[in-house]
Motif scaffolding. Sequence first.
Motif, PDB file in Angstrom:
ATOM      1  N   GLN A   1      61.900  24.485  28.905  1.00 15.83           N
ATOM      2  CA  GLN A   1      61.029  24.755  29.537  1.00 15.83           C
ATOM      3  C   GLN A   1      60.872  26.336  28.530  1.00 15.83           C
ATOM      4  OE1 GLN A   1      63.276  26.049  33.287  1.00 15.83           O
ATOM      5  NE2 GLN A   1      62.789  23.949  33.710  1.00 15.83           N
ATOM      6  N   TYR A   2      61.482  27.226  28.008  1.00 15.15           N
ATOM      7  CA  TYR A   2      60.982  27.828  26.925  1.00 15.15           C
ATOM      8  C   TYR A   2      59.817  27.503  26.240  1.00 15.15           C
ATOM      9  CZ  TYR A   2      59.783  31.492  24.209  1.00 15.15           C
ATOM     10  OH  TYR A   2      59.675  32.355  23.309  1.00 15.15           O
TER      11      TYR A   2
ATOM     12  N   SER B   1      58.633  24.684  25.708  1.00 11.54           N
ATOM     13  CA  SER B   1      57.354  23.527  26.393  1.00 11.54           C
ATOM     14  C   SER B   1      56.573  24.455  27.068  1.00 11.54           C
ATOM     15  CB  SER B   1      57.911  22.924  27.919  1.00 11.54           C
ATOM     16  OG  SER B   1      56.905  22.510  28.772  1.00 11.54           O
ATOM     17  N   SER B   2      56.897  25.282  27.121  1.00 12.43           N
ATOM     18  CA  SER B   2      55.599  26.724  27.739  1.00 12.43           C
ATOM     19  C   SER B   2      54.650  27.210  26.365  1.00 12.43           C
ATOM     20  CB  SER B   2      55.774  27.956  28.689  1.00 12.43           C
ATOM     21  OG  SER B   2      56.904  28.677  27.575  1.00 12.43           O
ATOM     22  N   LEU B   3      55.452  26.912  25.164  1.00 14.95           N
ATOM     23  CA  LEU B   3      55.055  27.693  23.981  1.00 14.95           C
ATOM     24  C   LEU B   3      54.093  26.221  23.015  1.00 14.95           C
ATOM     25  CD1 LEU B   3      58.161  29.076  22.245  1.00 14.95           C
ATOM     26  CD2 LEU B   3      55.899  30.017  22.883  1.00 14.95           C
TER      27      LEU B   3
ATOM     28  N   GLY C   1      53.328  23.356  25.065  1.00 21.64           N
ATOM     29  CA  GLY C   1      52.288  23.037  25.107  1.00 21.64           C
ATOM     30  C   GLY C   1      52.341  20.797  25.405  1.00 21.64           C
ATOM     31  N   GLN C   2      51.105  20.460  25.050  1.00 20.52           N
ATOM     32  CA  GLN C   2      50.897  19.084  24.583  1.00 20.52           C
ATOM     33  C   GLN C   2      51.710  18.081  23.762  1.00 20.52           C
ATOM     34  OE1 GLN C   2      49.519  18.334  27.994  1.00 20.52           O
ATOM     35  NE2 GLN C   2      47.533  17.939  27.686  1.00 20.52           N
TER      36      GLN C   2
ATOM     37  N   THR D   1      54.840  18.901  23.210  1.00 20.32           N
ATOM     38  CA  THR D   1      56.211  19.034  24.155  1.00 20.32           C
ATOM     39  C   THR D   1      56.514  17.805  23.793  1.00 20.32           C
ATOM     40  OG1 THR D   1      55.501  21.104  25.413  1.00 20.32           O
ATOM     41  CG2 THR D   1      57.089  19.503  25.696  1.00 20.32           C
TER      42      THR D   1
ATOM     43  N   MET E   1      61.728  20.357  28.947  1.00 24.39           N
ATOM     44  CA  MET E   1      60.615  19.927  28.346  1.00 24.39           C
ATOM     45  C   MET E   1      60.046  19.064  29.580  1.00 24.39           C
ATOM     46  SD  MET E   1      60.305  19.711  24.137  1.00 24.39           S
ATOM     47  CE  MET E   1      61.707  20.795  23.508  1.00 24.39           C
TER      48      MET E   1
ATOM     49  N   GLN F   1      60.771  18.824  32.396  1.00 26.78           N
ATOM     50  CA  GLN F   1      60.551  19.491  33.870  1.00 26.78           C
ATOM     51  C   GLN F   1      61.597  18.392  34.790  1.00 26.78           C
ATOM     52  OE1 GLN F   1      59.787  22.364  34.069  1.00 26.78           O
ATOM     53  NE2 GLN F   1      58.363  22.271  32.341  1.00 26.78           N
TER      54      GLN F   1
END
Length: 186
Positions: free
Chosen positions: A65-66, A68-70, A72-73, A75, A131, A133
């Motif tokens: 999840q972390y 993924s936030s870094l 973006g697409q 991921t 990633m 979710q």
Amino acid sequence: MLETSAGYGQLITILIMAVALGMDAFSLGIGIGMKGIRLLHVLKISLLIGFFHIVMPLLGMFTGQYVSSLLGQVTTYVACGLLVLLGGHMILNSFRGGENRMIDHRTFLGMLLFSLSVSVDSFSVGVTLGMFQSDLILTVLAFGLCGAGMSILGLLLGRRVSRNLGDYGEALGGAILIAFGLLFIF
């Protein structure tokens, strides 16, 4: 929670991945079972494997999840690549000599190391699912139950079957992960 067809698809995907990851515990359990194992050790090892199959993907999901936030697409491609690499690694390990992978299962340290070694792969898959979710509780419970259950099966079957079945089981688990990685890309 899982009321839509997409929710059922996620459930089936998680269960198949949990079984694929449990193949490692199953295959190595067969090898240890062939060396001879007491039922108390089967229970202890399987509980430890179940525990690590919960903790490792949980840590992986938070990491995913972390990341993924870094990313973006990007991921999705990174996550799929991780699944393909992990599956390939499992297939390659299944064809290596098995004796160097054996750990003395009679000591607590041996049980701990064995349980951790067959659960490390679930960290990488946890990163991937984080990633995407994925449902956290469903994922870790499915991984833990499948890991423990398949290790029990492997350890008990190991007392009766040949070592080659274990190698093929790990290769099958790797092939399943590669298939999901490629499916998610395309």
